[in-house]
Design an enzyme around this catalytic site. Structure first.
Site, mmCIF file in Angstrom:
data_model
loop_
_atom_site.group_PDB
_atom_site.id
_atom_site.type_symbol
_atom_site.label_atom_id
_atom_site.label_comp_id
_atom_site.label_asym_id
_atom_site.label_seq_id
_atom_site.Cartn_x
_atom_site.Cartn_y
_atom_site.Cartn_z
ATOM 1 N N SER A 113 0.685 -1.123 0.108
ATOM 2 C CA SER A 113 -0.297 -0.101 -0.566
ATOM 3 C C SER A 113 0.655 1.095 -0.154
ATOM 4 O O SER A 113 1.917 1.600 -1.051
ATOM 5 C CB SER A 113 -0.663 0.143 1.092
ATOM 6 O OG SER A 113 -1.688 0.646 0.967
ATOM 7 N N HIS A 114 0.781 1.902 1.244
ATOM 8 C CA HIS A 114 1.457 3.270 0.791
ATOM 9 C C HIS A 114 2.889 2.784 1.853
ATOM 10 O O HIS A 114 3.561 4.475 1.903
ATOM 11 C CB HIS A 114 0.831 4.405 2.060
ATOM 12 C CG HIS A 114 0.031 3.741 3.623
ATOM 13 N ND1 HIS A 114 -1.090 2.923 3.352
ATOM 14 C CD2 HIS A 114 0.861 3.615 4.526
ATOM 15 C CE1 HIS A 114 -0.826 1.459 4.048
ATOM 16 N NE2 HIS A 114 -0.047 2.909 5.480
ATOM 17 N N ASP A 277 -2.433 6.474 -3.553
ATOM 18 C CA ASP A 277 -1.497 5.906 -2.858
ATOM 19 C C ASP A 277 -0.907 5.058 -3.827
ATOM 20 O O ASP A 277 -0.785 5.188 -4.583
ATOM 21 C CB ASP A 277 -1.352 4.942 -1.274
ATOM 22 C CG ASP A 277 -2.453 3.503 -1.375
ATOM 23 O OD1 ASP A 277 -3.288 3.636 -2.648
ATOM 24 O OD2 ASP A 277 -2.255 3.050 -0.381
ATOM 25 N N ASP A 279 -0.768 1.423 -4.121
ATOM 26 C CA ASP A 279 -2.145 0.195 -4.590
ATOM 27 C C ASP A 279 -3.078 1.484 -5.310
ATOM 28 O O ASP A 279 -4.077 0.707 -5.491
ATOM 29 C CB ASP A 279 -1.888 -0.685 -4.082
ATOM 30 C CG ASP A 279 -2.922 -0.720 -2.593
ATOM 31 O OD1 ASP A 279 -2.305 0.567 -2.188
ATOM 32 O OD2 ASP A 279 -3.384 -1.239 -2.203
ATOM 33 N N ASP A 281 -5.902 3.131 -3.783
ATOM 34 C CA ASP A 281 -6.726 2.560 -3.309
ATOM 35 C C ASP A 281 -6.783 3.736 -2.014
ATOM 36 O O ASP A 281 -7.971 3.495 -1.647
ATOM 37 C CB ASP A 281 -7.084 1.516 -1.940
ATOM 38 C CG ASP A 281 -6.152 0.834 -1.033
ATOM 39 O OD1 ASP A 281 -5.060 1.565 -1.491
ATOM 40 O OD2 ASP A 281 -6.193 -0.036 -0.683
ATOM 41 N N ARG A 282 -6.547 4.942 -1.421
ATOM 42 C CA ARG A 282 -5.815 6.026 -1.197
ATOM 43 C C ARG A 282 -6.263 6.848 -1.786
ATOM 44 O O ARG A 282 -5.455 7.115 -3.227
ATOM 45 C CB ARG A 282 -5.390 6.033 -0.412
ATOM 46 C CG ARG A 282 -5.154 4.637 1.383
ATOM 47 C CD ARG A 282 -4.004 4.865 1.971
ATOM 48 N NE ARG A 282 -4.081 3.804 3.093
ATOM 49 C CZ ARG A 282 -3.657 4.077 4.333
ATOM 50 N NH1 ARG A 282 -2.887 5.714 4.579
ATOM 51 N NH2 ARG A 282 -3.536 3.733 5.058
ATOM 52 N N LYS A 376 -11.762 0.220 -1.014
ATOM 53 C CA LYS A 376 -11.294 1.127 -1.186
ATOM 54 C C LYS A 376 -11.425 1.746 -2.332
ATOM 55 O O LYS A 376 -10.030 1.081 -2.655
ATOM 56 C CB LYS A 376 -10.817 1.860 0.046
ATOM 57 C CG LYS A 376 -9.178 1.288 0.726
ATOM 58 C CD LYS A 376 -8.924 2.402 1.798
ATOM 59 C CE LYS A 376 -7.748 2.120 1.315
ATOM 60 N NZ LYS A 376 -7.626 1.368 3.281
HETATM 61 C C1 G1P Z 1 -3.586 2.138 8.132
HETATM 62 C C2 G1P Z 1 -5.090 2.139 8.890
HETATM 63 C C3 G1P Z 1 -6.471 2.032 8.155
HETATM 64 C C4 G1P Z 1 -6.589 0.567 6.689
HETATM 65 C C5 G1P Z 1 -5.106 0.430 7.054
HETATM 66 C C6 G1P Z 1 -4.880 -0.393 5.732
HETATM 67 O O1 G1P Z 1 -4.467 0.269 9.080
HETATM 68 O O2 G1P Z 1 -5.050 2.827 9.487
HETATM 69 O O3 G1P Z 1 -7.263 2.244 7.982
HETATM 70 O O4 G1P Z 1 -7.552 0.347 6.713
HETATM 71 O O5 G1P Z 1 -3.741 0.604 6.706
HETATM 72 O O6 G1P Z 1 -4.358 0.495 4.026
HETATM 73 P P1 G1P Z 1 -3.394 -0.132 10.774
HETATM 74 O O7 G1P Z 1 -1.707 0.700 10.389
HETATM 75 O O8 G1P Z 1 -3.768 1.350 11.543
HETATM 76 O O9 G1P Z 1 -3.457 -0.787 11.243
HETATM 77 ZN ZN ZN Z 2 -3.778 1.115 -0.284
#
Ligand code: G1P
Ligand code: ZN
Length: 543
Positions: A113-114, A277, A279, A281-282, A376
């Site tokens: 992801s990010h 981000d 991938d 989704d954000r 998302k």
């Molecule tokens: C974090 C975000 C959460 C999101 C997840 C995946 O998870 O807080 O809302 O769904 O990334 O993108 P966390 O690191 O808080 O468990």
């Molecule tokens: Zn992501």
């Protein structure tokens, strides 16, 4: 096709977190590490025999090698077909769409992801189920059980598959269908939004900057914004996915997308700024001189969704993760529709969407989406904003002010304390948990606690219960603080502190959020004694 059956030992620590399994890339590159997890996924879903899967990732370092291994393992486990994005690319929402559209047996999405990418950064993998959404907890638990007892995995001894060009090829009996990663997703977006009106908006001189952050949405945003919608070339910046995201954090927030943030606060700002981000989704949404918090974005999108064709008939309900602000609850209340509060992580929205209890959902962590997929969706959020702007023809800032005038404003901020030794973080949370019952009535920095609990969720669709989902403390004057430990990190522990202060429709809606939240922050620091416990009161990241 020659199939090798390799004996192996279980590997510790392969428990999927908030969003799949995330580790340092070098850990994933260790011999057998990825293989262990993939075989465990197949075993946990009663094998891959005759099944069809979608496979793709965000293009980070090790993406292509991982896909080749997955293809060989899918073939060896008897899969009938794998649909792969060209060059191994698929955004998470696009993968979710493909899983649903082609009625497959699920998909494997390669992304952290990010989190940053590269050989010394992070990698991740996530199994999504046939509804297109992240595997729910009973399946991630079954996968984890497998990882703890696995004794062998199967892999085909075959040459690698060419993923560079579109078309069907074969690995043994298994079809590998290399597809355009953008086409199906673009068609889906065109079916949801009024592309003609958005085109007219751009044709009339509307300007925007979309920062793809060197990540997977570059090709999607180029094809849709600059292609289908006629935005000028150059609207999408950092559009070419790179293995290390240009050396940055592909996390669309005011800290990691600072350049875009600065532009949007300057006199040269376009009308809309957006980012997504690693991938895809954000999302981040910024108007001229107006940063829209994800919690507010969810509320504004819900309140205005009827401007887009897909949501013209109204919403069946709205869901938000527990730490997300209550802004969308106020919209749901006015609309007389259901409002659901789920644990953090998109997987908890799946049942609500499948049962049509909600149409739109979101998280404070820059995630917004709808029933069009089961993830998302960053670009979807941007397109819904564009559709609303094409109809309302007002600046983002005015839309926000108008929203707060109707509903009041939920001032909101999240403080992240990163890389805390896991022991200290666990002790802090354990001690706070032990105090919860005695907190109501006590005051901290002049704020009196009215209620405190630990969130647990009863899924209204399948009756499953998820406990230990974050500590909540409410203060008089409509304030709330939530504490939880991140489930996506790969180093030490990250404490997330979510701060919220409501100001009603008559109050001041134009304060700096950090000023509006000062009292809540002071109460939080006194209550937790954070400075003494972790040696600092300043978070690493404020969003
Ligand atoms: C974090 C975000 C959460 C999101 C997840 C995946 O998870 O807080 O809302 O769904 O990334 O993108 P966390 O690191 O808080 O468990
Ligand atoms: Zn992501």
């Amino acid at each position: 096709m020659k199939i090798d059956t390799i004996s192996c030992k279980p590997i510790a620590g392969q428990k999927p977190g908030t969003s799949g399994l995330r580790k340092k890339t070098r850990v994933f590159m260790e011999p057998g590490y990825l293989e262990n997890f993939i075989q465990s996924v197949f075993n946990a879903i009663d094998g891959a025999q005759g099944k069809c899967f979608v496979v793709g990732g965000d293009g980070r370092y090790f993406n292509r090698q991982a896909i080749q291994k997955i293809l060989k393992m899918a073939a060896a486990n008897g899969a009938a077909k794998v649909i792969v994005g060209q060059n191994g690319l698929l955004s998470t929402p696009a993968a979710s769409n493909l899983i649903r559209k082609y009625k497959t047996d699920g998909g494997l999405i390669l992304s952290a992801s990010h989190n940053p990418g590269g050989i010394d950064e992070d990698f991740g993998i996530k199994y999504n189920v046939p509804n297109g959404g992240p595997a729910p907890e009973n399946i991630t638990a079954a996968i984890y059980d497998q990882t703890c007892s696995l004794s062998e995995y199967k892999i085909a001894d075959e040459p690698i598959i060419d993923l560079g060009s579109i078309g069907e090829r074969k690995m043994g009996e298994m079809i590998v269908d290399v597809i355009d990663p953008v086409a199906d997703y673009k068609a889906l977006m065109a079916s949801l939004f009024d592309f003609v009106h958005i085109r007219n908006l751009f044709a009339g001189g509307f300007t925007m900057v979309f920062d793809a952050m060197h990540a997977v949405t570059g090709p999607y945003a180029k094809a849709i914004l600059e292609g289908a919608l006629g935005a000028p070339e150059g609207t999408v910046i950092n559009a070419i996915p790179s293995e290390d995201f240009g050396g940055g954090h592909p996390d669309p927030n005011p800290v990691w997308a600072k350049g875009l943030m600065d532009l949007m606060m300057s006199t040269n700002a376009p009308y809309l700024g957006a980012a997504s981000d690693g991938d895809g989704d954000r999302n981040m949404i910024i108007g001229r001189n107006a940063y829209v918090t994800p919690s507010d974005s969810l509320a504004v999108l819900a309140a205005n969704a009827h401007f887009a064709p897909a949501y013209r008939e109204g919403l069946s309900g709205i869901a938000r993760s527990m730490p997300t602000s209550a802004a969308c609850d106020r919209v749901a209340a006015k609309m007389h529709i259901g409002c659901y509060e789920t644990p953090t992580g998109w997987k908890f929205f799946g049942n609500l969407l499948d049962a049509d209890k909600v149409t739109i959902c979101g998280e404070e962590s820059a995630g917004t989406g709808s029933n069009h997929v089961r993830e998302k969706d960053g670009l979807w959020a941007v397109l819904l904003w564009l559709n609303i702007l094409a109809e309302r023809r007002e600046p983002v800032k005015d839309i926000l002010l108008d929203h707060w005038k109707h509903y009041g404003r939920d001032y909101y901020s999240r403080y992240d304390y990163e890389a805390i030794p896991a022991e200290d973080a666990n002790k802090l949370v354990d001690d706070l948990r032990a105090q919860l019952d005695s907190l109501p009535g006590k005051s901290f920095a002049g704020l009196k606690v009215t209620k405190a609990d630990e969130f647990s969720y009863n899924d209204p669709v399948d009756g499953s219960v998820s406990t230990g989902q974050g500590l909540r403390v409410w203060f008089e004057g409509d304030a709330r603080v939530v504490f939880r430990l991140s489930g996506t990190g790969t180093e030490g522990a990250t404490l997330r502190v979510y701060l919220e202060q409501y100001v009603d429709t008559h109050g001041n809606h134009t304060q700096d959020p950090q000023v509006a939240l000062k009292g809540v922050v002071a109460a939080m620091l006194e209550m937790t004694d954070l400075g003494n416990r972790i040696g600092r009161t300043e978070p690493n990241v404020i969003t």
